[in-house]
Design a protein around this motif. Structure first.
Motif, PDB file in Angstrom:
ATOM      1  N   THR A 104      -2.065  -7.452 -11.136  1.00 45.01           N
ATOM      2  CA  THR A 104      -2.024  -8.251  -9.850  1.00 45.01           C
ATOM      3  C   THR A 104      -0.472  -8.744 -10.126  1.00 45.01           C
ATOM      4  O   THR A 104      -0.093  -9.740  -9.174  1.00 45.01           O
TER       5      THR A 104
ATOM      6  N   ALA B  68       3.342  -8.119  -8.773  1.00 45.71           N
ATOM      7  CA  ALA B  68       3.697  -7.535  -7.858  1.00 45.71           C
ATOM      8  C   ALA B  68       5.048  -6.468  -8.307  1.00 45.71           C
ATOM      9  O   ALA B  68       5.323  -5.456  -7.893  1.00 45.71           O
TER      10      ALA B  68
ATOM     11  N   CYS C 219       3.729  -3.743  -9.851  1.00 49.97           N
ATOM     12  CA  CYS C 219       3.216  -2.662  -9.042  1.00 49.97           C
ATOM     13  C   CYS C 219       4.215  -1.824  -8.466  1.00 49.97           C
ATOM     14  O   CYS C 219       4.192  -0.804  -8.312  1.00 49.97           O
TER      15      CYS C 219
ATOM     16  N   SER D 257     -10.483  -3.896  -6.461  1.00 58.23           N
ATOM     17  CA  SER D 257     -10.909  -4.954  -7.475  1.00 58.23           C
ATOM     18  C   SER D 257     -12.169  -4.370  -8.265  1.00 58.23           C
ATOM     19  O   SER D 257     -12.515  -5.110  -9.309  1.00 58.23           O
TER      20      SER D 257
ATOM     21  N   SER E  15      -8.585 -11.699  -3.277  1.00 52.68           N
ATOM     22  CA  SER E  15      -7.919 -11.061  -4.658  1.00 52.68           C
ATOM     23  C   SER E  15      -7.360  -9.896  -4.500  1.00 52.68           C
ATOM     24  O   SER E  15      -7.420  -9.129  -3.532  1.00 52.68           O
ATOM     25  N   HIS E  16      -6.447  -9.474  -5.606  1.00 51.56           N
ATOM     26  CA  HIS E  16      -5.742  -8.444  -5.398  1.00 51.56           C
ATOM     27  C   HIS E  16      -6.619  -7.233  -5.452  1.00 51.56           C
ATOM     28  O   HIS E  16      -7.662  -7.142  -6.150  1.00 51.56           O
TER      29      HIS E  16
ATOM     30  N   ARG F 188      -5.378  -4.984   3.681  1.00 50.15           N
ATOM     31  CA  ARG F 188      -5.455  -6.061   2.969  1.00 50.15           C
ATOM     32  C   ARG F 188      -4.973  -7.368   3.382  1.00 50.15           C
ATOM     33  O   ARG F 188      -4.379  -7.490   4.365  1.00 50.15           O
TER      34      ARG F 188
ATOM     35  N   GLU G 291      -0.366 -11.026  -2.745  1.00 53.60           N
ATOM     36  CA  GLU G 291       0.551 -10.954  -4.171  1.00 53.60           C
ATOM     37  C   GLU G 291       1.720 -11.494  -4.101  1.00 53.60           C
ATOM     38  O   GLU G 291       2.515 -11.448  -3.388  1.00 53.60           O
TER      39      GLU G 291
ATOM     40  N   GLU H 168       5.723 -10.586  -3.430  1.00 54.69           N
ATOM     41  CA  GLU H 168       5.607  -9.511  -2.563  1.00 54.69           C
ATOM     42  C   GLU H 168       6.626  -9.584  -1.598  1.00 54.69           C
ATOM     43  O   GLU H 168       6.717 -10.636  -0.919  1.00 54.69           O
TER      44      GLU H 168
END
Length: 328
Positions: free
Chosen positions: A22, A24, A27, A39, A233-234, A284, A289, A292
């Motif tokens: 989760t 960023a 990611c 998820s 949620s992520h 989303r 996040e 982000e």
């Protein structure tokens, strides 16, 4: 597959790649395709909602795909559909194919223990609007209210009608001005003066008309309800399929509903066509996040063509069909 963080058939990505992080920055350190996530990747259960489920074909295929990729996954699924004939077909189809409807059943793909699938006879817009006037029967109204008040969903899907309808309305409940804006869905208490099908023609079947034309709202209504029901949620995702002529409406509807478009897969009927036929959009909740970059752009994948210039299925589409266990 895009929403789950799995490679598309034919992609040079290791099957099963998912992001559990989760963070960023972590990611961003991976390539974009690896950041498609669900998820469910770090959980043994998933809550799934299909808007305007029709005869539940998408609902069933998605459940099948989820459990195909992760056998131990427990799925709690709901479909919401306003057309009575489609609801009957959906419930019979679920009972036949999944071995479950309300009381539960057993088969290899969808055992009853820990899994459930229900079709609610209602207008899906009532989930976001807090209204149950379009819900048929006490059992459906109770189930709709339970879904509306329960925890949010990890995955929401929807396939809006193909053709835009412009409404002109008068309000019987207020002094609201008349509306004729594109796909202006009549609100409760409004009187529809006229409905003009802008794309395509009027279907001859009363039951199929709302499935093809936006009499109960277009992609904007789907985005609005998905935003209300989607978990923050992520990895929680909304996946919608839309006529490419309405591509800009998807972006506008997403912005209005405070959703970010993560990925777009354009789909062409033939390789030599200039424009896609439709698009599959993965969205989303906006700004879910931490850290982000808000200017991060949507990833638009190379178009998937169904047929080549000779009219045969392309190798990419053949792989898609094989992934769905449909023989070519």
């Amino acid at each position: 597959r895009v929403a789950l963080g799995l490679p598309l058939p034919g992609e040079e990505v290791k099957v099963g790649t998912r992001m559990n992080t989760t963070n960023a920055e972590e990611c961003d350190a991976h390539n974009t395709s690896d950041c498609r996530s669900s998820s469910s990747s770090s959980s043994s259960s998933i809550r799934y909602l299909d808007l305007g489920t029709g005869n539940a074909s998408v609902l069933q295929m998605t459940i099948w795909a989820l459990r195909k990729e992760q056998k131990e996954l427990q799925v709690e699924a709901f479909g919401v559909e306003a057309r009575s004939e489609a609801v009957g077909l959906a419930r019979r189809s679920l009972s036949f194919n999944m071995g479950t409807y309300l009381e539960g059943g057993n088969n290899d793909i969808f055992p009853s223990e820990g899994n459930s699938a229900h079709v609610i006879h209602s207008d899906f817009r009532d989930l976001a609007g807090g209204n149950s006037s379009n819900t048929e029967g006490k059992e459906d109204a109770s189930l709709l209210e339970s879904v509306r008040c329960s925890k949010k969903f990890d995955l929401v899907t929807g396939t809006p009608p193909y053709f835009r309808v412009d409404f002109a309305t008068d309000s019987s409940a207020s002094n609201a001005s008349s509306s004729s804006s594109p796909s202006a869905t009549p609100h409760h208490g409004a009187i529809v003066k006229s409905a003009t099908i802008v794309q395509g023609g009027m279907p001859t079947s009363v039951q199929s008309a709302p499935a093809r034309c936006e009499f109960r709202g277009g992609v904007e209504a789907y985005c609005n309800t998905a935003s209300a029901m989607l978990s923050s949620s992520h990895g929680a995702r909304f996946v919608v399929c839309e006529n490419w002529l309405n591509n800009q409406r998807v972006y506008d509807g997403a912005k209005e509903a405070k959703l970010d478009i993560v990925t777009v897969l354009p789909v062409k009927g033939k390789e030599n066509k200039n424009s896609p036929l439709f698009g599959v959009y993965v969205l989303r909740k906006a700004n879910v996040e931490s850290g982000e970059n808000p200017s991060k752009k949507t990833e638009v994948l190379p178009p998937l063509a169904v047929r080549n210039q000779h009219g045969d299925w392309t190798s990419e589409y053949t792989e898609v069909m094989a992934d769905m266990a449909i023989p070519s």
